[in-house]
Design a protein around this motif. Structure first.
Motif, PDB file in Angstrom:
ATOM      1  N   GLY A 121       0.819  -1.217   0.000  1.00 30.05           N
ATOM      2  CA  GLY A 121       0.000   0.000   0.000  1.00 30.05           C
ATOM      3  C   GLY A 121       0.847   1.260   0.000  1.00 30.05           C
ATOM      4  N   GLY A 122       1.909   1.259   0.806  1.00 30.43           N
ATOM      5  CA  GLY A 122       2.802   2.419   0.872  1.00 30.43           C
ATOM      6  C   GLY A 122       3.545   2.646  -0.436  1.00 30.43           C
ATOM      7  N   ALA A 123       4.035   1.564  -1.039  1.00 30.97           N
ATOM      8  CA  ALA A 123       4.742   1.692  -2.321  1.00 30.97           C
ATOM      9  C   ALA A 123       3.793   2.198  -3.406  1.00 30.97           C
ATOM     10  N   ALA A 124       2.559   1.710  -3.413  1.00 37.96           N
ATOM     11  CA  ALA A 124       1.571   2.189  -4.392  1.00 37.96           C
ATOM     12  C   ALA A 124       1.262   3.669  -4.171  1.00 37.96           C
ATOM     13  N   LEU A 125       1.135   4.071  -2.911  1.00 35.39           N
ATOM     14  CA  LEU A 125       0.887   5.481  -2.597  1.00 35.39           C
ATOM     15  C   LEU A 125       2.056   6.353  -3.049  1.00 35.39           C
ATOM     16  N   ILE A 126       3.279   5.915  -2.763  1.00 34.12           N
ATOM     17  CA  ILE A 126       4.468   6.670  -3.179  1.00 34.12           C
ATOM     18  C   ILE A 126       4.513   6.782  -4.702  1.00 34.12           C
ATOM     19  N   TYR A 127       4.245   5.688  -5.396  1.00 38.06           N
ATOM     20  CA  TYR A 127       4.245   5.699  -6.856  1.00 38.06           C
ATOM     21  C   TYR A 127       3.200   6.685  -7.386  1.00 38.06           C
ATOM     22  N   GLY A 128       1.987   6.588  -6.863  1.00 35.91           N
ATOM     23  CA  GLY A 128       0.921   7.491  -7.294  1.00 35.91           C
ATOM     24  C   GLY A 128       1.224   8.944  -6.982  1.00 35.91           C
ATOM     25  N   MET A 129       1.744   9.198  -5.795  1.00 31.26           N
ATOM     26  CA  MET A 129       2.130  10.565  -5.418  1.00 31.26           C
ATOM     27  C   MET A 129       3.216  11.084  -6.355  1.00 31.26           C
ATOM     28  N   ASN A 130       4.121  10.215  -6.770  1.00 30.20           N
ATOM     29  CA  ASN A 130       5.183  10.641  -7.659  1.00 30.20           C
ATOM     30  C   ASN A 130       4.653  11.016  -9.042  1.00 30.20           C
ATOM     31  N   VAL A 131       3.740  10.224  -9.582  1.00 33.13           N
ATOM     32  CA  VAL A 131       3.140  10.556 -10.880  1.00 33.13           C
ATOM     33  C   VAL A 131       2.422  11.897 -10.783  1.00 33.13           C
ATOM     34  N   LEU A 132       1.657  12.074  -9.720  1.00 32.07           N
ATOM     35  CA  LEU A 132       0.957  13.342  -9.501  1.00 32.07           C
ATOM     36  C   LEU A 132       1.950  14.485  -9.309  1.00 32.07           C
ATOM     37  N   PRO A 157      10.197  17.794  -3.950  1.00 34.67           N
ATOM     38  CA  PRO A 157      10.911  16.755  -3.183  1.00 34.67           C
ATOM     39  C   PRO A 157      10.358  16.621  -1.757  1.00 34.67           C
ATOM     40  N   ALA A 158       9.955  17.753  -1.173  1.00 30.81           N
ATOM     41  CA  ALA A 158       9.364  17.696   0.167  1.00 30.81           C
ATOM     42  C   ALA A 158       8.077  16.885   0.160  1.00 30.81           C
ATOM     43  N   VAL A 159       7.323  16.967  -0.929  1.00 33.85           N
ATOM     44  CA  VAL A 159       6.077  16.208  -1.027  1.00 33.85           C
ATOM     45  C   VAL A 159       6.360  14.711  -1.013  1.00 33.85           C
ATOM     46  N   ILE A 160       7.291  14.260  -1.839  1.00 33.24           N
ATOM     47  CA  ILE A 160       7.532  12.816  -1.952  1.00 33.24           C
ATOM     48  C   ILE A 160       8.228  12.271  -0.696  1.00 33.24           C
ATOM     49  N   TYR A 161       9.225  12.987  -0.186  1.00 29.36           N
ATOM     50  CA  TYR A 161       9.893  12.520   1.037  1.00 29.36           C
ATOM     51  C   TYR A 161       9.005  12.709   2.255  1.00 29.36           C
ATOM     52  N   GLY A 162       8.165  13.734   2.235  1.00 28.19           N
ATOM     53  CA  GLY A 162       7.199  13.928   3.314  1.00 28.19           C
ATOM     54  C   GLY A 162       6.204  12.780   3.382  1.00 28.19           C
ATOM     55  N   THR A 163       5.790  12.299   2.223  1.00 31.07           N
ATOM     56  CA  THR A 163       4.885  11.151   2.167  1.00 31.07           C
ATOM     57  C   THR A 163       5.528   9.931   2.812  1.00 31.07           C
ATOM     58  N   VAL A 164       6.787   9.670   2.474  1.00 31.76           N
ATOM     59  CA  VAL A 164       7.505   8.530   3.052  1.00 31.76           C
ATOM     60  C   VAL A 164       7.632   8.698   4.567  1.00 31.76           C
ATOM     61  N   PHE A 165       7.997   9.884   4.996  1.00 33.37           N
ATOM     62  CA  PHE A 165       8.153  10.145   6.420  1.00 33.37           C
ATOM     63  C   PHE A 165       6.836   9.920   7.163  1.00 33.37           C
ATOM     64  N   LEU A 166       5.737  10.416   6.600  1.00 28.99           N
ATOM     65  CA  LEU A 166       4.433  10.225   7.251  1.00 28.99           C
ATOM     66  C   LEU A 166       4.027   8.749   7.288  1.00 28.99           C
TER      67      LEU A 166
END
Length: 182
Positions: A121-132, A157-166
Motif C-alpha cells: 500500500g505504501g509503495a503504491a501510494l508513493i508511486y501514485g504521489m510521484n506521478v501526480l 521533493p518535500a512532497v515525496i519525502y514527506g509522504t515517506v516520512f508520514l
C-alpha cells in the motif's frame, strides 16, 4: 563492549537490516537497469511508464502534453506547445524512494500480513504521489516558470519525502500500546 552491544542490540539489528536490505535492493535495481531493460521502453520501463502516466494526468487536466523520448540523454521529455518543460529521468521514477521505504519497513517488521500489506500500500501510494508530483510540477513550470527552481528543488521533493516520512511515522505509531487509565 559486549555490554554495549547487548544494550543496543535492537538498534544495531534495525540499522543492519535497513542498510543491508537497501544496498541489496539498489544492486538488484542497478542490475535490472543494466541487463533487464527492454529496448521497447526508453529509457527503462519504469521511467517510461511514469512519464506516460504523468502525461495522462496532465492531459486529463486540460493541457495538451506530449511525451517525447530524448535524443541526447536517457530521458522522456514532457513537452507542451513545442517547449520541453520537464525531463523524466531514471531518478524521477521514485524507485529509489520506494526502496528506501521498503528497507525501513523490513527493518521494522511486524506481523507478516500486516507488514506486507503496508509495504504494498505504501509503495503504491508513493508511486501514485510521484506521478501526480511530476504532473503538477510540469503544470507549475508551464504556468509559473519563474518558480521552476523552487518547485523542482524544494516543494516537490518535500512532497515525496514527506509522504515517506508520514508513512513511517504512521507505521511506528501503529505499534504504540494503548495507555491504560488507572
Amino acid at each position: 563492549m559486549l555490554k554495549l552491544l547487548r544494550k543496543y542490540k535492537s538498534v544495531l539489528r534495525f540499522l543492519i537490516i535497513f542498510i543491508g536490505s537497501y544496498l541489496v535492493f539498489v544492486v538488484l535495481y542497478q542490475l535490472f537497469l543494466t541487463y533487464g531493460g527492454s529496448s521497447r521502453y526508453f529509457p527503462d520501463i519504469i521511467t517510461h511508464t511514469v512519464a506516460r502516466q504523468s502525461q495522462s494526468v496532465i492531459t486529463s487536466l486540460g493541457y495538451d502534453m506530449q511525451v517525447v523520448p530524448s535524443k541526447w540523454e536517457p530521458a522522456m521529455n514532457l513537452t507542451m506547445n513545442g517547449k520541453t518543460l520537464a525531463r523524466v529521468v531514471e531518478g524521477c521514477n521514485a524507485v529509489s524512494v520506494m526502496l528506501l521505504f521498503i528497507s525501513f519497513m523490513l527493518a521494522f517488521f511486524g506481523d507478516m500480513k500486516r507488514t506486507l500489506l503496508f509495504i504494498f500500500g505504501g509503495a503504491a501510494l508513493i508511486y501514485g504521489m510521484n506521478v501526480l508530483r511530476i504532473a503538477l510540477l510540469t503544470i507549475g513550470i508551464y504556468e509559473y516558470p519563474q518558480y521552476a527552481d523552487v518547485l523542482h528543488g524544494t516543494i516537490f521533493p518535500a512532497v515525496i519525502y514527506g509522504t515517506v516520512f508520514l508513512l513511517w511515522i504512521g507505521w511506528i505509531n501503529s505499534y504504540k500500546k494503548p495507555v491504560k487509565d488507572e
